[in-house]
Scaffold this motif. Structure first.
Motif, mmCIF file in Angstrom:
data_model
loop_
_atom_site.group_PDB
_atom_site.id
_atom_site.type_symbol
_atom_site.label_atom_id
_atom_site.label_comp_id
_atom_site.label_asym_id
_atom_site.label_seq_id
_atom_site.Cartn_x
_atom_site.Cartn_y
_atom_site.Cartn_z
ATOM 1 N N PRO A 227 0.803 -1.227 0.000
ATOM 2 C CA PRO A 227 0.000 0.000 0.000
ATOM 3 C C PRO A 227 0.835 1.276 0.000
ATOM 4 C CG PRO A 227 -0.418 -1.314 1.987
ATOM 5 C CD PRO A 227 0.419 -2.142 1.079
ATOM 6 N N ILE A 228 1.942 1.292 0.731
ATOM 7 C CA ILE A 228 2.759 2.511 0.733
ATOM 8 C C ILE A 228 3.376 2.724 -0.641
ATOM 9 C CG2 ILE A 228 4.773 3.651 1.729
ATOM 10 C CD1 ILE A 228 4.141 2.609 4.353
ATOM 11 N N TYR A 229 3.749 1.619 -1.283
ATOM 12 C CA TYR A 229 4.290 1.738 -2.636
ATOM 13 C C TYR A 229 3.267 2.400 -3.549
ATOM 14 C CZ TYR A 229 6.787 0.475 -6.922
ATOM 15 O OH TYR A 229 7.461 0.519 -8.114
ATOM 16 N N ASN A 230 2.042 1.914 -3.490
ATOM 17 C CA ASN A 230 1.016 2.465 -4.365
ATOM 18 C C ASN A 230 0.762 3.933 -4.076
ATOM 19 O OD1 ASN A 230 0.803 0.010 -5.546
ATOM 20 N ND2 ASN A 230 -1.058 -0.613 -4.471
ATOM 21 N N LEU A 231 0.821 4.272 -2.788
ATOM 22 C CA LEU A 231 0.621 5.657 -2.397
ATOM 23 C C LEU A 231 1.727 6.546 -2.945
ATOM 24 C CD1 LEU A 231 -1.683 6.046 -0.184
ATOM 25 C CD2 LEU A 231 0.160 6.941 1.183
ATOM 26 N N LEU A 232 2.970 6.097 -2.774
ATOM 27 C CA LEU A 232 4.098 6.875 -3.273
ATOM 28 C C LEU A 232 4.069 6.945 -4.795
ATOM 29 C CD1 LEU A 232 7.032 5.675 -0.976
ATOM 30 C CD2 LEU A 232 5.753 7.793 -0.841
ATOM 31 N N ALA A 233 3.639 5.836 -5.424
ATOM 32 C CA ALA A 233 3.549 5.845 -6.882
ATOM 33 C C ALA A 233 2.545 6.893 -7.324
ATOM 34 C CB ALA A 233 3.146 4.465 -7.396
ATOM 35 N N ILE B 226 8.092 7.284 -6.368
ATOM 36 C CA ILE B 226 8.844 6.036 -6.477
ATOM 37 C C ILE B 226 10.196 6.323 -7.102
ATOM 38 C CG2 ILE B 226 8.900 3.857 -7.784
ATOM 39 C CD1 ILE B 226 7.237 3.853 -5.218
#
Lengths: 431, 331, 305
Positions: free
Chosen positions: C153-159, C164
Motif C-alpha cells: 500500500p505505501i508503494y502504491n501511495l508513493l507511486a 517512487i
C-alpha cells in the motif's frame, strides 16, 4: 472521554477521507501492440537483470553494449536486481503500474504466475519470439501459459550428480553411481574406505525432486489436476532419502545454509558426492581439491530410481512487462539477447547452458568444456508444473524435508502434511 | 535568569515523582492559544502518519473483510485487463486464521519470544547503563564498544551470526569443541534455533536499551542522590526509590515500544533461521508474511493478519497503560 | 546547590567524562570504590564489550581474507590477509554512489525526524489539549502494523504521488517508522525535565515555542542524541522499503546495493563483509558525534541557557 479517542474512532474518521480517493481503477480494454520496422524503433528499455552481479553481470553488460551499438536509437538501462529481491520487487512495482522494468530476467518458476496476473506481455507474433523451433522443448515450456508465450528461455539448467573422482576411486568405484542403490553403496564405501563422507544432501525442496522423479512420482499431475506428492511413487522417493540419512550413507545434513555447507564440504574433499547444477561449476573448480586438479571433478546425471533418472528443469526466461511504454524496443532487445549468438557467448564465458539447440554447436559455446559435460545430465531434465501457484509449492515441501532430515517425521507423514498444504493452495485439485 | 532556572530545577527535582500529574500542567494554561501551539507542533507528524499509515490501515481493514488477492483485484496493465471479482466475505478471513492449528502455537512462541527478549534487553541494558553511569576509567571506550552492535546494519549482523552459529564451520562451535564440549546444532535443532534467534535479537537490541536508559539516568538530578546519601540511604534504597522512579518515563516508553517492536521483529527471524527448522522459530509476522506473500499475494489474508496482530498489540498496550496508571503514570 | 562548577563545561569536547564528575559525587559522601568492586565493574564491562565486539571483529577478520576463504571447514583467525576485497568494493562497484545516497537519505531522515519528533514529543509531554490521547495512540498504533504488510500500500501511495525511485519518498517512508518511536521516546525525556523550567521561561516572557527551543531542548540532549542516532541507524540500515521503492540502481542505498553481492546460489562474502565494515564506519562516526551529548548534566544544560 476518559479513554480519549479510540482507535476505532480514528479509523472511522480516516475511512471517510479515504473513500473519496480510494477504489480500483475501472477496467479498460486497450489496443494490441502495433508492429513496426526494427531500424526505426527508438526508446529506452529498462532491464532488470537478476544474474549474479559480481560474476555474471559483466558479460550481460557487454551484450547490452553490443545491442546499443546495433540499435543506436535504443538506450538500455541495465539494472542489477539481486535475485532474492527480484520476484517481490517486480510484483510490487508491476501491480502499481509505476516503477516496473520493461524487460525482466525471470526465473522459469515465476513466468506462469506473472502471466496469470496480467503482468507480462504475450510475445507470440512479436520480434521477441524468434525461431521458437530452435528452443529445447523443456525450457521453452516454462515460458508458455494458457497457450500463449510470455517468456523466452535465456539459460537452462538441471541438477546432476557431482563427484570427487579420487575419493570414489579410493573407495573402489571407477564410475559414478547410476541408481539410488548404487548411490547408497558407493557412499558407504567412501565412508568406510576413503575417510570422507559419501554424500552431502542439501535440505531444499528443489534438491528433493530427483528422488521423487526417480521413483516415478511428482508433486502434481497437471493434466488431471491431481496432487500426487503423497502418491506411493512419490513416497517411495522420500523413503530413499530417509534411508540415505538413517543409514549414514549421507552425512547428517545441515538445515540452515544447507547448500553452502554441502558445497564447502565437497570443495574441501570432505564429501565425495553432492547434487548440484551447472551454476556451481566455477565455485567447485575453485575448491581445494579441484583447483590444481580439475580432472578430479566429475559430473554425471542424477542416479535413477526404479522408474527413471529425473531432475528438475531450472533456468531463466526473458519476459516483457505488459505496462512497458517501449514495447517495440523491448521486443527487439529480447530478440537480440536471446539469439543463438548471444547464448553461445554467454555459454562460452560463463558456462551457462544455452536453450537453443543451434547455440550448442557454435564454436564460442564449445570453447567451454563444461557445456559439453552437462549435455548428458540435461537429458534427465523433467519439466516442472508451470502453473501460477508453482512458487508456493516449495515452502511446505522444504518444511517437511527439514523435519524429515532431523528425524522429526516419517516419509509417509511428511507426504500427507505436504499434500494437505497443497490442497489449501490449489483450489479444485484432487488428491 | 540563570539562577531562576537552576532554582527551578531544584524545586522540580523535589516535586518530581509525585506532584507531576499532567493536570497541573494542563490547568496552568488551559486556553486556546495554548492548544494552538500544541496542535501546530503535532500537525506535521499527524498529517504524514495519517496519509502514509492511516490510509493503508483503513484500506487493510476493508480488504480483510473481502477475499481480495493479487489475482482478483481489478487492474489494467498495458494490453492486459484483469476484472475485479473479489467479494465481501465478512469475518471469514479472521476465523480461518484463528481456527487454524498453527495460530495458537505461533502465538505462544511469539509471546515467549517477546517476553524473553524484552526482559533481557531491559535487564542487561539497565545493568550496563548503571555501570556506565558511574565515574569510571575508559568509560567512553566501553560505551563505544557496547554500542557497536547497533552501528552494524541489522541484516549484516544477522548474516554474521548465522555464519558464527553454523553447525559445521561456525566459530561458536569451533570454540566449544576446542574447550572440550561437543558442538551444538544451533540453527538446526528446533529448541536451539529458538535460543539462537533470541540470543541474536538480544545482542542486537541491548545497545539501544542501554543508551536510552543511560540518557534517562543522566536526566535524574544528582541532587536527589546527594540528598538521599545525606539521609543515609543504602545503594539499594537509592536505586529503588530514586533511580527506578526517575527512569520510569523513559522505561515505560522503551518497554512498551520495545515490546511492539520485538513482537513484529521480522528481519532477525527471517534472516537468521528463515523460520526454520520446519517452521519452528516462525513468529506471527514471519508466518503471516509467508502465508500472504509467497506466490500469488493474498491481500485480504495479509490484511487480516495485520489487523489481528494490531489488535493483539492494542490489547497489550491497553493493559500496560492500565498498569502504569495504577502506579500514577498516565497518558 | 552549586551552579558554579558546571558552568562552561557543556558543549566542549571532553565533557563526556567530566559531566558526571566523580568529584561531585565524592563530596556527597561516597568514598572511592574498593579495589575489588572496581575490578568486578571492569571485568563485567570487559566481558560485555567482548560479547558485543566479537561478531563485529569476526566480520572485520573475514573481510581481510581472500574472497572465498570464509567458506572453509577449518576456522582460522587470519588467512592471507589483504585489502583486496576493499579495493574491489571501492573500485569496481557502485559503492561510492550507494554511500552518497545512503548518507543523503539518512541525514535527511535524522534531521527531519529529530525536529518532528521533538516538537511532537514536547507537545504531548507538556500540553493537555483536545486530541492529545488520540495522538499518543496514533503514534503507538503506527508501530503495531507489520511493515512487511505495509509495503505494497505505501508503494502504491508513493507511486500515486510520483515519489517512487525518489529520495524524498524513501525519507517520508522512513519518517513514518522513526518519528512515532522517537516522539514517544522524547516525550519520556521531556517528562523528566521539571515543568518548573517551563514556568520560569514563561515568567521571563518566552512563548511556548521559545521555552521549548531555548530552555527545554538544551536540557534534553541525551534524549535528542538517542533519537538522532536511532533515526540515523534506522535509515542507514533499512532494507525492505529501500529494496521495494528504489527501482533504479543509481538510487540504491547501501543496504540495497550490497545485496548485489548475494547471487542466486552464491554470496560473495569477501565483498559483503568488506562493504559491511565500510558501512559500519560512518555509523560509528555518527555515534561518536552524538555520544558526547548523551551525557549532559541537567543543571549544566540549564546554566547554559
Amino acid at each position: 472521554m476518559r479513554r480519549g479517542i479510540s482507535v476505532a474512532a480514528a479509523a472511522a474518521a480516516l475511512a471517510l477521507a479515504v473513500s473519496a480517493c480510494g477504489g480500483e481503477d475501472t477496467p479498460q480494454q486497450s489496443a494490441a501492440p502495433a508492429p513496426s520496422d526494427p531500424a526505426a524503433v527508438s526508446g529506452e528499455v529498462t532491464w532488470w537483470d537478476t544474474s549474479d552481479a559480481t560474476n555474471e553481470g559483466p558479460v550481460f553488460k557487454e551484450l547490452k553494449a553490443d545491442f546499443e551499438a546495433k540499435y543506436p536509437k535504443i538506450k538500455v538501462n541495465h539494472v542489477n536486481v539481486p535475485f532474492a529481491d527480484a520476484q517481490n520487487k517486480f510484483k510490487t512495482a508491476a501491480q502499481s503500474g509505476s516503477g516496473a522494468p520493461d524487460v525482466l530476467r525471470a526465473d522459469v518458476g515465476w513466468v506462469a504466475e506473472f502471466a496469470s496476473l496480467g503482468y507480462l506481455a504475450p510475445l507470440d507474433g512479436t520480434p521477441a519470439l524468434d525461431q521458437p523451433e530452435d528452443f529445447l522443448p523443456s525450457p521453452a515450456g516454462s515460458g508458455r501459459y494458457n497457450d500463449k508465450t510470455y517468456g523466452v528461455p535465456q539459460v537452462t539448467d538441471t541438477l546432476g550428480l557431482l563427484y570427487n573422482k579420487e575419493l570414489l576411486k579410493k573407495a573402489g568405484h571407477d564410475a559414478p553411481p547410476k541408481t539410488f542403490e548404487e548411490l547408497k553403496t558407493v557412499a558407504q564405501d567412501v565412508k568406510s574406505k576413503a575417510g570422507a563422507d559419501g554424500l552431502a544432501l542439501n535440505v531444499d525442496a528443489y534438491f528433493l525432486l530427483p528422488f521423487i522423479y526417480g521413483e516415478g512420482g511428482d508433486l502434481l499431475d497437471v493434466t488431471t489436476k491431481k496432487i500426487t506428492v503423497a502418491s506411493p511413487q512419490s513416497v517411495a522417493g522420500l523413503k530413499v532419502v530417509e534411508d540415505l540419512i538413517k543409514s549414514g550413507a549421507a552425512a547428517k545434513p545441515a538445515i540452515q545454509d544447507s547448500y553452502t555447507n554441502a558445497e564447502t564440504a565437497f570443495k574441501e574433499g570432505k564429501v565425495a558426492m553432492i547434487f548440484n547444477g551447472p551454476w556451481s561449476n566455477t565455485d567447485n573448480l575453485g575448491g581445494k581439491v579441484f583447483k590444481d586438479n580439475p580432472d578430479n571433478f566429475g559430473i554425471a546425471p542424477v542416479p535413477a530410481g526404479s522408474v527413471k533418472a529425473g531432475a528438475p528443469t531450472g533456468g531463466h526466461d526473458y519476459t516483457v512487462y505488459a505496462g512497458s511504454k517501449n514495447l517495440d524496443a523491448s521486443y527487439l532487445f529480447v530478440r537480440f539477447m536471446d539469439s543463438a549468438e548471444s547464448q553461445a557467448k554467454i555459454a562460452g564465458k560463463l558456462g551457462l547452458l544455452p536453450t537453443r539447440k543451434s547455440a550448442y554447436d557454435m564454436p564460442e559455446a564449445q570453447g567451454n568444456a563444461m557445456i559439453g559435460r552437462w549435455k548428458e545430465p540435461m537429458t534427465a531434465a523433467v519439466e516442472r508444473p508451470w502453473i501460477p501457484e508453482a512458487g508456493q509449492l516449495f515452502q511446505p515441501l522444504v518444511e517437511g524435508y527439514q523435519k524429515l532430515a532431523t528425524g522429526g517425521t516419517t516419509s509417509d507423514a511428511m507426504a500427507q502434511d505436504v499434500a494437505k498444504a497443497y490442497q489449501g493452495l490449489l483450489k479444485g485439485w484432487s488428491l | 535568569m540563570t539562577t531562576q532556572v537552576v532554582d527551578g530545577t531544584a524545586a522540580g527535582a523535589t516535586a518530581r515523582g509525585r506532584a507531576r500529574g499532567p493536570r497541573s500542567r494542563g490547568r496552568a494554561g488551559g486556553f486556546l492559544s495554548r492548544h494552538w501551539y500544541a496542535w501546530a507542533m503535532c500537525a506535521p507528524v499527524v498529517i504524514v502518519t495519517l496519509v502514509l499509515i492511516g490510509y493503508p490501515l483503513v484500506r487493510g481493514v476493508y480488504l480483510s473483510l473481502t477475499d481480495a488477492t493479487e489475482a482478483n483485484m481489478g487492474r489494467t496493465i498495458g494490453m492486459n485487463t484483469i476484472p475485479s471479482t473479489y467479494e465481501f466475505v465478512g469475518l471469514s478471513n479472521y476465523t480461518a486464521i484463528v481456527t487454524s492449528g498453527e495460530f495458537l502455537s505461533r502465538l505462544a512462541w511469539t509471546i515467549t519470544w517477546t517476553v524473553v527478549c524484552v526482559a533481557l534487553h531491559y535487564g542487561i541494558g539497565l545493568g550496563l547503563a548503571l555501570l556506565l553511569n558511574r565515574p569510571l576509567r575508559l568509560r567512553s571506550l566501553y560505551r563505544m564498544l557496547l554500542v557497536l552492535p547497533w552501528a552494524v546494519p541489522a541484516f549484516v549482523s544477522a548474516f554474521i551470526w548465522r555464519y558464527l552459529l553454523n553447525g559445521e564451520f561456525g566459530v561458536v562451535n569451533a570454540m566449544l569443541r576446542a574447550a572440550g564440549f561437543g558442538g551444538l546444532d544451533w540453527l538446526d535443532d528446533p529448541f536451539w534455533a529458538k535460543v539462537s534467534v533470541i540470543a541474536v535479537n538480544v545482542w542486537l537490541g541491548v545497545p539501544f536499551m542501554m543508551l536510552a536508559l543511560l540518557g534517562g539516568l543522566q536526566a535524574i538530578p544528582r541532587e536527589l542522590y546527594e540528598a538521599a546519601e545525606v539521609d543515609g540511604a543504602t545503594p539499594w534504597q537509592r536505586f529503588r526509590h530514586i533511580t527506578l522512579p526517575g527512569l520510569r518515563p523513559v522505561s515505560s516508553t522503551v518497554v512498551l515500544l520495545g515490546t511492539i517492536w520485538t513482537f513484529n521483529q521480522f528481519p532477525v527471524i527471517y534472516l537468521v533461521t528463515r523460520g526454520g527448522p520446519g517452521g519452528s522459530s516462525e513468529i506471527l509476522v514471519t508466518y503471516a508474511y509467508r502465508q500472504a506473500f509467497e506466490g500469488i499475494r493474498n491481500y485480504s489474508g495479509s490484511a487480516a493478519w495485520g489487523v489481528l496482530i494490531l489488535v493483539l498489540l492494542v490489547v497489550m498496550a491497553v493493559v500496560y497503560r492500565r498498569a502504569l496508571r495504577r502506579q500514577g503514570e498516565a497518558w | 546547590m552549586s551552579t558554579s562548577d558546571t558552568v562552561g563545561t557543556v558543549g566542549t569536547a571532553g565533557t563526556v567524562d567530566r559531566a558526571i564528575p566523580g568529584g561531585r559525587r565524592a563530596t556527597g559522601g561516597r568514598g572511592p570504590r574498593s579495589a575489588g568492586a572496581s575490578l568486578a565493574l571492569h571485568a563485567t564491562l570487559v566481558v560485555a564489550s567482548l560479547v558485543a565486539v566479537f561478531p563485529v571483529a569476526w566480520l572485520v577478520l573475514t573481510s581481510l581474507k581472500p574472497r572465498d576463504a570464509w567458506q572453509s571447514t577449518t576456522v582460522r583467525l587470519f588467512d592471507d590477509p589483504s585489502l583486496a576485497n576493499y579495493a574491489q568494493v571501492l573500485g569496481d562497484t557502485a559503492f561510492p554512489r550507494w554511500l552518497f545516497n545512503s548518507l543523503l537519505v539518512a541525514a535527511l531522515t535524522t534531521v527531519l525526524g529529530v525536529v518532528l519528533s521533538a516538537t511532537t514529543g514536547y507537545a504531548v509531554s507538556r500540553f493537555r489539549f483536545p486530541g492529545f490521547r488520540s495522538i499518543m495512540w496514533m503514534l503507538l498504533v503506527t508501530q503495531m502494523f507489520p511493515v512487511a504488510i505495509l509495503i505494497v500500500p505505501i508503494y502504491n501511495l508513493l507511486a500515486g504521488l510520483g515519489l517512487i525511485n525518489q529520495f524524498p519518498g524513501l525519507v517520508i517512508a522512513y519518517l513514518t517508522s522513526t518519528v512515532p518511536f522517537c516522539a514517544w521516546m522524547m516525550k519520556g525525556y521531556f517528562d523528566t525535565v521539571p515543568v518548573e523550567i517551563d514556568e520560569a521561561g514563561r515568567v521571563d516572557g518566552l512563548t511556548p515555542f521559545g521555552t521549548f527551543w531555548r530552555l527545554i531542548l538544551p536540557l534534553s540532549r541525551p534524549g535528542l542524541a538517542v533519537a538522532a542516532f536511532y533515526s540515523f541507524i534506522t535509515a542507514w540500515a533499512e532494507v525492505a522499503y529501500a529494496t521495494a521503492f528504489m527501482t533504479g540502481d543509481d538510487k540504491y542505498t547501501l543496504a540495497v546495493g550490497i545485496g548485489q553481492f548475494v547471487g542466486q546460489h552464491k554470496a560473495e562474502w569477501g565483498l559483503l563483509t568488506a562493504s559491511s565494515v565500510l558501512i559500519a564506519v560512518p555509523a560509528a562516526a555518527v555515534f561518536l558525534l552524538v555520544q558526547r551529548h548523551l551525557v549532559t548534566g541537567l543543571t549544566a544544560g540549564a546554566t547554559k541557557s
